[in-house]
Design an enzyme around this catalytic site. Structure first.
Site, PDB file in Angstrom:
ATOM      1  CD  GLU A 182      -3.497  -1.153   1.694  1.00  0.00           C
ATOM      2  OE1 GLU A 182      -3.948  -0.126   2.073  1.00  0.00           O
ATOM      3  OE2 GLU A 182      -4.147  -2.150   1.401  1.00  0.00           O
TER       4      GLU A 182
HETATM    5  C1  FAD Z   1       2.476  -9.371   0.579  1.00  0.00           C
HETATM    6  C2  FAD Z   1       2.398  -8.315  -0.641  1.00  0.00           C
HETATM    7  C3  FAD Z   1       1.004  -8.294  -1.078  1.00  0.00           C
HETATM    8  C4  FAD Z   1       0.709  -7.336  -1.371  1.00  0.00           C
HETATM    9  N1  FAD Z   1      -1.102  -7.545  -2.106  1.00  0.00           N
HETATM   10  C5  FAD Z   1      -0.941  -6.572  -2.706  1.00  0.00           C
HETATM   11  C6  FAD Z   1      -2.268  -6.493  -2.955  1.00  0.00           C
HETATM   12  O1  FAD Z   1      -3.564  -6.699  -2.545  1.00  0.00           O
HETATM   13  N2  FAD Z   1      -2.844  -5.615  -4.301  1.00  0.00           N
HETATM   14  C7  FAD Z   1      -1.416  -4.627  -4.865  1.00  0.00           C
HETATM   15  O2  FAD Z   1      -1.847  -3.776  -6.261  1.00  0.00           O
HETATM   16  N3  FAD Z   1      -0.628  -4.839  -4.548  1.00  0.00           N
HETATM   17  C8  FAD Z   1      -0.301  -5.819  -3.347  1.00  0.00           C
HETATM   18  N4  FAD Z   1       1.477  -5.565  -3.005  1.00  0.00           N
HETATM   19  C9  FAD Z   1       1.946  -4.414  -4.506  1.00  0.00           C
HETATM   20  C10 FAD Z   1       2.618  -3.562  -2.856  1.00  0.00           C
HETATM   21  O3  FAD Z   1       2.053  -3.081  -2.655  1.00  0.00           O
HETATM   22  C11 FAD Z   1       3.961  -3.693  -4.292  1.00  0.00           C
HETATM   23  O4  FAD Z   1       5.165  -4.342  -3.579  1.00  0.00           O
HETATM   24  C12 FAD Z   1       4.296  -2.424  -3.625  1.00  0.00           C
HETATM   25  O5  FAD Z   1       3.632  -1.283  -4.104  1.00  0.00           O
HETATM   26  C13 FAD Z   1       5.595  -1.876  -4.289  1.00  0.00           C
HETATM   27  O6  FAD Z   1       5.909  -2.110  -5.347  1.00  0.00           O
HETATM   28  P1  FAD Z   1       7.202  -2.981  -6.124  1.00  0.00           P
HETATM   29  O7  FAD Z   1       7.567  -4.283  -5.857  1.00  0.00           O
HETATM   30  O8  FAD Z   1       6.469  -2.873  -7.637  1.00  0.00           O
HETATM   31  O9  FAD Z   1       9.068  -1.949  -5.977  1.00  0.00           O
HETATM   32  P2  FAD Z   1       9.052  -0.822  -7.204  1.00  0.00           P
HETATM   33  O10 FAD Z   1       8.029   0.056  -7.289  1.00  0.00           O
HETATM   34  O11 FAD Z   1      10.340  -1.420  -7.815  1.00  0.00           O
HETATM   35  O12 FAD Z   1      10.471   0.026  -6.190  1.00  0.00           O
HETATM   36  C14 FAD Z   1      11.592  -1.151  -5.676  1.00  0.00           C
HETATM   37  C15 FAD Z   1      12.427   0.124  -4.579  1.00  0.00           C
HETATM   38  O13 FAD Z   1      12.094   1.598  -4.911  1.00  0.00           O
HETATM   39  C16 FAD Z   1      11.867   2.227  -4.065  1.00  0.00           C
HETATM   40  N5  FAD Z   1      11.395   3.290  -5.049  1.00  0.00           N
HETATM   41  C17 FAD Z   1      10.146   3.570  -6.133  1.00  0.00           C
HETATM   42  N6  FAD Z   1      10.089   4.501  -6.757  1.00  0.00           N
HETATM   43  C18 FAD Z   1      10.794   5.103  -6.313  1.00  0.00           C
HETATM   44  C19 FAD Z   1      10.862   6.830  -5.617  1.00  0.00           C
HETATM   45  N7  FAD Z   1      10.329   7.831  -6.997  1.00  0.00           N
HETATM   46  N8  FAD Z   1      11.859   7.331  -4.875  1.00  0.00           N
HETATM   47  C20 FAD Z   1      12.086   6.603  -4.094  1.00  0.00           C
HETATM   48  N9  FAD Z   1      12.246   5.600  -4.052  1.00  0.00           N
HETATM   49  C21 FAD Z   1      11.249   4.993  -5.035  1.00  0.00           C
HETATM   50  C22 FAD Z   1      10.731   1.685  -3.397  1.00  0.00           C
HETATM   51  O14 FAD Z   1      10.443   2.274  -2.410  1.00  0.00           O
HETATM   52  C23 FAD Z   1      11.503   0.431  -3.250  1.00  0.00           C
HETATM   53  O15 FAD Z   1      12.627   0.768  -2.183  1.00  0.00           O
HETATM   54  C24 FAD Z   1       1.220  -6.718  -1.988  1.00  0.00           C
HETATM   55  C25 FAD Z   1       2.667  -7.098  -2.067  1.00  0.00           C
HETATM   56  C26 FAD Z   1       3.517  -8.216  -1.526  1.00  0.00           C
HETATM   57  C27 FAD Z   1       4.858  -8.439  -1.178  1.00  0.00           C
END
Ligand code: FAD
Length: 380
Positions: A363
């Protein structure tokens, strides 16, 4: 300022505490290990009114406020954060989304069942290339007249294999960018909708997380929520409230670990005295108590803002950022206070430490919360 709870708040807090202690605690270690959460427990949470806490009773909900929601979330999360994420997604993202923005037909058809726990909901925004950067949606929904044709992949979907109703965000017009995104209600079992294998996770292992595949899935026009192009705003608005739930989850995880550490520190003896008599342990407990209390105030403030009709975009981001940091920091400390026993499953704190980590990721990661907060303070 009034810091007191109403009688109803205390009552629902006690109901949630009793349920967590009597029904969730036994079996929580096995559920974590087996990566399972039985439908019977979801049903019981529905019977207690936990699946539609803030939903209007005319749609089968409990009609409670957001303060009640965070009190319930804290109590469940003290024991089992896998249970509380099922509750949080169903309440903040799915029920709220349909109640606030859905049509009357959608409310009658879906919300009435979601609010009682007869149906479970899932919220599908994330994709392989769209997590923090949620506008980069690759899932498409092409307008075919009577229906939309949905194609694409969603990642990390909580309740992925349990849900009956999936809110799916998809790009309907690439040229319009974030204004060309819509949100659709997709029913489980729809032709062309496939659920991928369960993710093998670090924490909240009882909660099922799956990728989803949509291959030429026909979604009736009536299942679009809101006006054309409302999908991205929908996602941002629902996630803002969702963060209050996740902040409360983090608070509960921290409080659960603190209570276990406090108890253990009064039982375990070293050098002829209880470890709580060693100042370094007593000071850890003092830091835990102080920072968890601060997190609780921030969580309740965000919930209060929502109940008052105030904007809660920043207060929910602040609450989530801080409560998740406190949860991570103090679950590590709780393991430390338990010594070797902290490193094994029977003492529960290692699970709470693993569960805490997700609250800094889903989230909106902590970095994304800082973007929301810094943009706001720099704009003012
Ligand atoms: C157990 C679990 C349950 C989940 N449940 C849901 C769900 O029900 N529905 C749903 O839609 N999603 C869900 N998610 C997804 C979750 O919301 C995303 O994993 C999260 O938003 C991060 O996205 P990402 O994994 O693509 O990481 P990325 O966006 O690739 O980020 C990687 C890293 O880079 C950092 N980063 C990225 N962009 C920036 C920026 N502009 N400035 C600074 N730092 C940055 C991030 O903070 C992170 O540390 C779930 C994830 C998990 C692990």
């Amino acid at each position: 300022m009034d810091f007191s709870f109403t009688e109803e708040h205390i009552l629902i807090q006690n109901v949630a505490r009793d349920f967590a202690q009597n029904e969730l605690l036994s079996g929580v270690i096995e559920r974590d290990e087996m990566q399972q959460f039985p439908d019977s427990l979801v049903k019981k949470m529905g019977e207690l009114g936990f699946m539609g806490i803030m939903v209007d009773p005319k749609y089968g909900g409990s009609g409670m406020d957001t303060i009640s929601y965070v009190l319930i979330m804290e109590e469940l999360s003290k024991v089992d954060a896998s249970a509380s994420v099922i509750v949080s997604v169903n309440n903040s993202l799915v029920c709220y989304g349909i109640e606030a923005y859905g049509s009357e037909i959608q409310k009658q058809k879906y919300l009435t069942k979601l609010a009682t726990g007869e149906f479970v909901g899932a919220f599908c925004l994330s994709e392989p290339e769209a997590g923090s950067d949620a506008t980069s949606q690759k899932t498409t929904a092409i307008d075919k007249g009577d229906y939309y044709l949905l194609n694409g992949t969603k990642n990390w979907i909580t309740n992925g294999n349990r849900a009956d109703v999936y809110l799916v965000i998809a790009q309907t017009d690439k040229d319009k960018g974030s204004r060309g995104i819509n949100v659709f209600i997709v029913e489980s079992g729809t032709e062309g909708f496939h659920i991928g294998p369960k993710e093998n996770k670090l924490g909240i292992r009882g909660s099922d997380t799956h990728s989803l595949q949509f291959n030429n899935v026909r979604v009736p026009k009536d299942n679009r929520i809101g006006e054309d192009g409302f999908g991205f705003s929908f996602a941002m608005k629902t996630l803002s409230g969702g963060r209050i739930g996740i902040a409360a989850q983090a608070l509960g995880i921290a409080q659960g670990a603190y209570e276990l550490a406090l108890k253990y520190s009064k039982e375990r003896k070293t050098f002829g005295t209880e470890i709580s008599n060693h100042q370094s342990i007593a000071f850890k407990l003092a830091d835990m108590f102080t920072e968890i209390s601060a997190a609780r105030h921030l969580v309740l403030k965000a919930a209060w803002d929502k109940d008052q009709g105030n904007n809660y975009d920043v207060s929910s981001a602040v609450a989530k950022l801080y409560a998740s940091k406190v949860a991570m920091k103090h679950t590590v400390e709780a393991v430390q206070i338990h010594g070797g026993n902290g490193f094994v499953k029977e003492y529960h704190v290692e699970r709470l430490m693993r569960d805490a980590k997700i609250t800094q990721i889903y989230e909106g990661t902590s970095e994304i919360q800082k973007i929301i907060i810094s943009r706001s303070i720099l704009r003012d």
